[in-house]
Design a protein around this motif. Sequence first.
Motif, PDB file in Angstrom:
ATOM      1  N   ALA A 187       0.827  -1.209   0.000  1.00 52.80           N
ATOM      2  CA  ALA A 187       0.000   0.000   0.000  1.00 52.80           C
ATOM      3  C   ALA A 187       0.861   1.259   0.000  1.00 52.80           C
ATOM      4  CB  ALA A 187      -0.929  -0.019   1.214  1.00 52.80           C
ATOM      5  N   ILE A 188       1.930   1.258   0.790  1.00 53.53           N
ATOM      6  CA  ILE A 188       2.818   2.423   0.829  1.00 53.53           C
ATOM      7  C   ILE A 188       3.546   2.594  -0.501  1.00 53.53           C
ATOM      8  CG2 ILE A 188       4.886   3.395   1.923  1.00 53.53           C
ATOM      9  CD1 ILE A 188       3.931   2.156   4.536  1.00 53.53           C
ATOM     10  N   ALA A 189       3.925   1.496  -1.124  1.00 49.84           N
ATOM     11  CA  ALA A 189       4.583   1.563  -2.432  1.00 49.84           C
ATOM     12  C   ALA A 189       3.669   2.206  -3.467  1.00 49.84           C
ATOM     13  CB  ALA A 189       5.003   0.170  -2.879  1.00 49.84           C
ATOM     14  N   GLU A 190       2.387   1.889  -3.434  1.00 47.73           N
ATOM     15  CA  GLU A 190       1.452   2.491  -4.374  1.00 47.73           C
ATOM     16  C   GLU A 190       1.258   3.981  -4.085  1.00 47.73           C
ATOM     17  OE1 GLU A 190      -2.074  -0.012  -4.484  1.00 47.73           O
ATOM     18  OE2 GLU A 190      -1.193  -1.017  -6.226  1.00 47.73           O
ATOM     19  N   LEU A 191       1.284   4.346  -2.803  1.00 48.72           N
ATOM     20  CA  LEU A 191       1.245   5.769  -2.461  1.00 48.72           C
ATOM     21  C   LEU A 191       2.431   6.502  -3.079  1.00 48.72           C
ATOM     22  CD1 LEU A 191       0.289   6.029   1.345  1.00 48.72           C
ATOM     23  CD2 LEU A 191      -0.879   7.153  -0.554  1.00 48.72           C
ATOM     24  N   ARG A 192       3.614   5.931  -2.911  1.00 47.75           N
ATOM     25  CA  ARG A 192       4.827   6.568  -3.436  1.00 47.75           C
ATOM     26  C   ARG A 192       4.797   6.647  -4.962  1.00 47.75           C
ATOM     27  NH1 ARG A 192      10.051   2.999  -3.179  1.00 47.75           N
ATOM     28  NH2 ARG A 192       8.719   1.918  -4.665  1.00 47.75           N
ATOM     29  N   ASN A 193       4.321   5.602  -5.596  1.00 50.77           N
ATOM     30  CA  ASN A 193       4.383   5.529  -7.059  1.00 50.77           C
ATOM     31  C   ASN A 193       3.322   6.384  -7.744  1.00 50.77           C
ATOM     32  OD1 ASN A 193       6.407   3.681  -6.576  1.00 50.77           O
ATOM     33  ND2 ASN A 193       5.157   1.878  -7.024  1.00 50.77           N
ATOM     34  N   ASN A 194       2.168   6.575  -7.091  1.00 53.20           N
ATOM     35  CA  ASN A 194       1.045   7.174  -7.799  1.00 53.20           C
ATOM     36  C   ASN A 194       0.530   8.490  -7.230  1.00 53.20           C
ATOM     37  OD1 ASN A 194       0.838   4.880  -9.572  1.00 53.20           O
ATOM     38  ND2 ASN A 194      -0.165   3.765  -7.916  1.00 53.20           N
ATOM     39  N   ILE A 195       0.724   8.732  -5.932  1.00 53.14           N
ATOM     40  CA  ILE A 195       0.031   9.845  -5.297  1.00 53.14           C
ATOM     41  C   ILE A 195       0.968  10.889  -4.697  1.00 53.14           C
ATOM     42  CG2 ILE A 195      -1.567  10.459  -3.439  1.00 53.14           C
ATOM     43  CD1 ILE A 195      -2.889   7.701  -3.887  1.00 53.14           C
ATOM     44  N   LEU A 196       1.911  10.455  -3.891  1.00 56.13           N
ATOM     45  CA  LEU A 196       2.759  11.401  -3.158  1.00 56.13           C
ATOM     46  C   LEU A 196       3.534  12.363  -4.068  1.00 56.13           C
ATOM     47  CD1 LEU A 196       4.086   9.070  -0.317  1.00 56.13           C
ATOM     48  CD2 LEU A 196       2.275  10.795  -0.190  1.00 56.13           C
ATOM     49  N   PRO A 197       4.070  11.920  -5.213  1.00 61.95           N
ATOM     50  CA  PRO A 197       4.798  12.874  -6.074  1.00 61.95           C
ATOM     51  C   PRO A 197       3.934  14.042  -6.548  1.00 61.95           C
ATOM     52  CG  PRO A 197       5.334  10.627  -6.691  1.00 61.95           C
ATOM     53  CD  PRO A 197       4.197  10.541  -5.720  1.00 61.95           C
ATOM     54  N   LYS A 198       2.621  13.824  -6.667  1.00 61.59           N
ATOM     55  CA  LYS A 198       1.733  14.904  -7.087  1.00 61.59           C
ATOM     56  C   LYS A 198       1.515  15.910  -5.969  1.00 61.59           C
ATOM     57  CE  LYS A 198      -1.521  11.996  -8.334  1.00 61.59           C
ATOM     58  NZ  LYS A 198      -2.786  11.428  -8.878  1.00 61.59           N
ATOM     59  N   GLU A 199       1.585  15.458  -4.737  1.00 56.69           N
ATOM     60  CA  GLU A 199       1.308  16.334  -3.608  1.00 56.69           C
ATOM     61  C   GLU A 199       2.568  16.990  -3.050  1.00 56.69           C
ATOM     62  OE1 GLU A 199      -1.302  14.834  -0.675  1.00 56.69           O
ATOM     63  OE2 GLU A 199      -2.938  14.799  -2.132  1.00 56.69           O
ATOM     64  N   TYR A 200       3.689  16.339  -3.261  1.00 56.43           N
ATOM     65  CA  TYR A 200       4.967  16.893  -2.783  1.00 56.43           C
ATOM     66  C   TYR A 200       5.939  16.982  -3.964  1.00 56.43           C
ATOM     67  CZ  TYR A 200       3.143  15.632   1.839  1.00 56.43           C
ATOM     68  OH  TYR A 200       2.373  15.504   2.971  1.00 56.43           O
ATOM     69  N   PRO A 201       5.663  17.855  -4.934  1.00 63.00           N
ATOM     70  CA  PRO A 201       6.514  17.923  -6.131  1.00 63.00           C
ATOM     71  C   PRO A 201       7.943  18.373  -5.823  1.00 63.00           C
ATOM     72  CG  PRO A 201       4.943  19.751  -6.092  1.00 63.00           C
ATOM     73  CD  PRO A 201       4.548  18.816  -4.998  1.00 63.00           C
ATOM     74  N   GLU A 202       8.132  18.995  -4.655  1.00 57.88           N
ATOM     75  CA  GLU A 202       9.486  19.444  -4.305  1.00 57.88           C
ATOM     76  C   GLU A 202      10.376  18.302  -3.845  1.00 57.88           C
ATOM     77  OE1 GLU A 202       6.604  20.363  -2.891  1.00 57.88           O
ATOM     78  OE2 GLU A 202       6.620  22.491  -2.283  1.00 57.88           O
ATOM     79  N   LEU A 203       9.767  17.175  -3.455  1.00 62.78           N
ATOM     80  CA  LEU A 203      10.536  16.029  -2.958  1.00 62.78           C
ATOM     81  C   LEU A 203      10.846  15.059  -4.088  1.00 62.78           C
ATOM     82  CD1 LEU A 203       8.681  15.248   0.411  1.00 62.78           C
ATOM     83  CD2 LEU A 203      10.871  16.419   0.112  1.00 62.78           C
ATOM     84  N   ASP A 204      12.015  14.465  -4.018  1.00 59.58           N
ATOM     85  CA  ASP A 204      12.428  13.466  -5.002  1.00 59.58           C
ATOM     86  C   ASP A 204      12.099  12.081  -4.438  1.00 59.58           C
ATOM     87  OD1 ASP A 204      13.540  11.853  -6.880  1.00 59.58           O
ATOM     88  OD2 ASP A 204      15.604  12.563  -6.621  1.00 59.58           O
TER      89      ASP A 204
END
Length: 435
Positions: A187-204
Amino acid sequence: MQQKVDINIPPSEKGQQRIIILGAGFGGLKLARLLGQSNQFQVLLIDRNNYHQFQPLLYQVATAGLEPSSISFPIRKIFQKKKNVFIRIAEIEAVETETKTVKTKIGRFKYDKLVIALGTTTNFFGNNKIEENSIGLKTVSEALYIRNQILKNYENALVSENEKVSEAALNIAIVGGGPTGVELAGAIAELRNNILPKEYPELDFSKMNIFLIEATNRLLGTMSQFSSQKAKNYLQKLGVKVQLNTLVKFCEGNKVITDSGVILSSNVVWAAGMKGTTLNGIPPKVVSPSGRIAVDAFNKVKGMDNIFAIGDIAFMETSQYPNGHPQVAPVAIQQAENLARNLMAEVAQKEQKSFTYKDKGTMATVGRNLAVVELPFAKFGGFFAWVIWMFVHLMSILGIKNRFFIFINWLTNYFTYNLSLRLIIKPKKQNVSPK
């Protein structure tokens, strides 16, 4: 000061037996519902919470997929029409066998028969460093804590000028390769792959690592080699770093120290073991090192009269299960059903039946379209297994409203690749001035 006895609970009617059930998990709740159908019993259900929680979906609360209320159901609502079922919310302190009394923080309660269905807690194996620097996933409050902690760490990573601190805030270490660890990692992997980059664009987020650490040589140790390998392949496909044959020695600060190196992580989830809830008054000789209570084939605690144990906390040794039955919901439910029949048979002076577990299969999900299912006649993985996993869990949830909201959440998340529950909730203790 002497505690009051049976406060606000009427005496049982003539011929009625008072059954006290400790714990409103799968087993305790099922038993209370069955016995509540018969006027031959007065049922007292005691739990520390006023709700039943559906533990298999706690990981979805921890990863902002579901609200806590979706997997929780008020106990009192279940028994609104049952005049012979009473509920008390209390911490249990001891069982006093000589007086057939349960001692709680709110008073004492007399029983004719006592059923222990307290379930298990997280087992940190006596390692204080691990307990202080990690969090288990056995309750709704722990799931919310994990959600808050992960999201707060992302916010901290945004403003940190220290690369090591930022790396530790992004990384997540999950210890334990059982169903909880596997499902949480996916579940966390899917968050990282699909959602979090859109909400935290400053983070790599390419620098975010998800570690799944297992001390044995395979994942899902209670399932077959087929499912273990499938789960590992699915997780690696999602970008999870699976570390087998790796023992965690301790956690300190933002470091996880294993026998093969050091992992930087401020988010450590401990899913590597469970132990029975300690209960004063039960002789140590019938309690296993893992805290499970030894019972006979009828779920009666060995060497004790009128006391039973069911579910995760019960240890019933059989030829098929020399180490006890699996600590899963179907076992607890089936033991509750068998015990209810036996208690009714005893009243009717009929023959009682020993417990035999009917294994209808096991399953675990890894992520979207990815799951493994083992039935008595087949083993398979992939999309069809994932659909079966969703259907079984949806039908197991209490309450039509809860099922509806979970289904809508799952459907929306599937098509939008988005979750709407990423809230950092900070509980605040309100100071109340004395009167």
